[in-house]
Enzyme design. Structure first.
Site, mmCIF file in Angstrom:
data_model
loop_
_atom_site.group_PDB
_atom_site.id
_atom_site.type_symbol
_atom_site.label_atom_id
_atom_site.label_comp_id
_atom_site.label_asym_id
_atom_site.label_seq_id
_atom_site.Cartn_x
_atom_site.Cartn_y
_atom_site.Cartn_z
ATOM 1 N N GLY A 12 0.811 -1.059 -0.124
ATOM 2 C CA GLY A 12 -0.001 0.035 0.040
ATOM 3 C C GLY A 12 0.801 1.189 -0.122
ATOM 4 C CE LYS A 141 0.383 6.766 11.791
ATOM 5 N NZ LYS A 141 -0.591 7.471 11.227
ATOM 6 C CD GLU A 212 -3.214 2.670 11.828
ATOM 7 O OE1 GLU A 212 -2.997 2.997 13.151
ATOM 8 O OE2 GLU A 212 -2.566 2.217 10.957
ATOM 9 C CG HIS A 216 -5.422 8.929 17.341
ATOM 10 N ND1 HIS A 216 -4.967 8.581 18.486
ATOM 11 C CD2 HIS A 216 -4.926 8.491 16.124
ATOM 12 C CE1 HIS A 216 -3.861 7.695 18.136
ATOM 13 N NE2 HIS A 216 -3.887 7.590 16.868
#
Lengths: 347, 347
Positions: A12, A141, A212, A216
């Site tokens: 990707g 992460k 992703e 948050h």
């Protein structure tokens, strides 16, 4: 240094850009690249240009309405993803296929989305179960993944694996910068990592990253973000006019700096601004480390990335840099799980 | 990590400040400290406070009119230098005395003035001749010394020595910052290191450093600077009203970045401003690394030290940080000569 034979798991955005950066490194020999449906393999070195041309805008993921969280990018051609390359073949077991070749692989760059927390730890485990001796590098992460790797550390050590985790931008080069900036001080009171990313031209490549990041935001978590359709993601982006600010992100810089002994995880904050409609960064990426010197002065050291450096440059350059150092460690039989700050001067 | 038993060679400005910083590091056990006339030795750990109190303003060097280039600081008490400590004894062979104890020493911080280029390389050689297995760290500045260490590398490796050279501020933490800042780029066109030092309150401690710096001025070289009296040094300072600007300094950052493969030595420039009459820095210490990313963008990444951080903090914190990493390397049987950039992510 001898050439380093590298496998890239995932083609990707990150995997393809890592291969692109690798063409500038004469020590980097890409010998394998895979996605969920195919594997390209050549122990004398893949033709990266052909591979990138064949797979550009052609990623092996599911349909636009899938809900498993992968990045859904338009698919062209009969063969999806890496299998479109003349150097590749289709497979239903791409990671096993790489593991089967791992005797001749010095390092594996894991460039897969990690929407299930233990996905990358489980991949590491599979390499360990196969007795792989070499380096694994990821650009994960999330803080909680580090503990899951630690739980598997003994198995990795037994196999002879050096796992460098969180080796991209943040965590990664910015964690390293914080570790270096801390050197002036005897106590560190805070580490603030503030990033700016402009993604317009790279948006298609980075949908997984955006998803992703959305996890948050207030009101979202990793489960809700994973279950959102692409249309719902777009809607969130629209609601923010394309510019989304993040604060108090769960980024592994905190645990990685704590394990290097530099400060408590609680003293580390990570935030930033993502602009998916401009290439210009909405803010300058800056690491600020505030502490007290042995002679009692309080000060802040800073590290800034030039605004023209893309996220892709700041993730993949460091990933390859840490990979290279990891291979040296592995050759010296230094095994286990290491964060970026542990490769820098001690504290 | 187990405690690290460290010997400090030289108790002038750098040696004393290194011991001071070390009291903030629970892993650092100072077991020996020496100057030209004495040695303090305690394998259970020296009492640093007593040692510093006893030797403050009391350095074992020659008279004010000496011409051998050491830093001449007022001497008080009957015993000169480190011998004034209750933990010390006089000796005419301080380095041999440390070498005699080196079986129980993990690392040696060489904090001696290096006015003869091969002085530190020759000290390394003496440790190697004695079969020392451990770490040597120095904070040398001059580019040409690195080659002299390289010439001795085989002997160091045979002995089991890990020599971390140029591990202070510049070269040292700023060289490391340049190596890290380079990670965004595939080619680095320039590294500019620009330092500011305010020395008023630290001037007495740093006369040796000022003398070394003066050797970089137009019309001076290392020989002429070494042969100047302190009065002549003061006169140069007066002529510049206490503020001296340096450009194109011979600092080993250049060769240390080249040996790490980051850029050519010729692309590295080091300069700065020294103000011996103010504690405030006359300019902000900054590392600027300009390069091109894999996606064709030109940018500059920067690292800045807070103005309140003293030269002493920026030399000794990194020296101890690199020392700690060096001990890990040594325990892993990684021997040889390494610059700061070689401990950072590869390029």
């Amino acid at each position: 240094m001898d050439d380093i034979n590298v496998a890239v798991l995932g083609t990707g955005g990150i995997g393809r850009r890592a291969l692109d950066v690798s063409t500038h490194k004469d020590w980097f020999r890409p010998v394998a690249a895979c996605d969920r449906h195919g594997i390209a393999l050549d122990h004398t070195g893949l033709d990266v240009a052909e591979l990138l041309d064949a797979t550009e805008g052609n990623v092996a993921s599911e349909s636009q309405t899938r809900t498993d969280g992968g990045s859904a990018i338009k698919q062209t051609g009969k063969k999806r993803g890496v299998a479109a390359s003349t150097q590749a073949r289709s497979t239903e077991t791409p990671i096993d296929d790489v593991i089967a070749e791992s005797d001749e692989i010095d390092a594996v760059l894991i460039a897969l989305p990690n929407l299930e927390h233990d996905f990358i730890p489980r991949i590491a485990e599979r390499f360990a179960d196969a007795g792989y001796e070499g380096v694994l590098v990821d650009v994960l992460k999330r803080s909680r993944v580090i503990g899951m790797l630690d739980e598997r550390e003994e198995r990795l050590i037994d196999s002879g694996i050096t796992f460098i985790c969180g080796a991209g931008a943040t965590p990664g080069v910015l964690t390293g910068a914080a570790a270096l900036a801390a050197q002036s001080f005897v106590t560190v009171e805070s580490v603030d990592i503030w990033w700016g990313v402009g993604l317009k031209s790279g948006y298609e490549d980075n949908r997984g990253t955006v998803r992703e990041d959305i996890a948050h935001l207030d009101g979202y978590d990793i489960e809700t973000a994973r279950n959102m359709t692409d249309e719902e993601i777009e809607q969130v982006i629209d609601e923010h006019d394309g510019v989304i600010e993040f604060t108090d992100m769960e980024h592994a810089d905190d645990v990685l700096l704590e394990r290097a002994g530099i400060c408590d995880a609680a003293d580390v904050s990570v935030g930033g601004i993502l602009d998916v409609r401009n290439d210009e960064k909405p803010t300058t990426t800056t690491v600020s480390v505030t502490g007290t010197t042995f002679d009692g002065e309080r000060a802040t050291n800073t590290f800034e990335l030039g605004d023209a450096t893309s996220m892709a440059a700041n993730v993949n350059g460091p990933a390859l840099g840490y990979l290279k150092r990891g291979v040296q460690m592995n050759q010296n039989e230094v095994y286990g799980v290491f964060g970026p700050a542990e490769l820098l001067p001690g504290f």
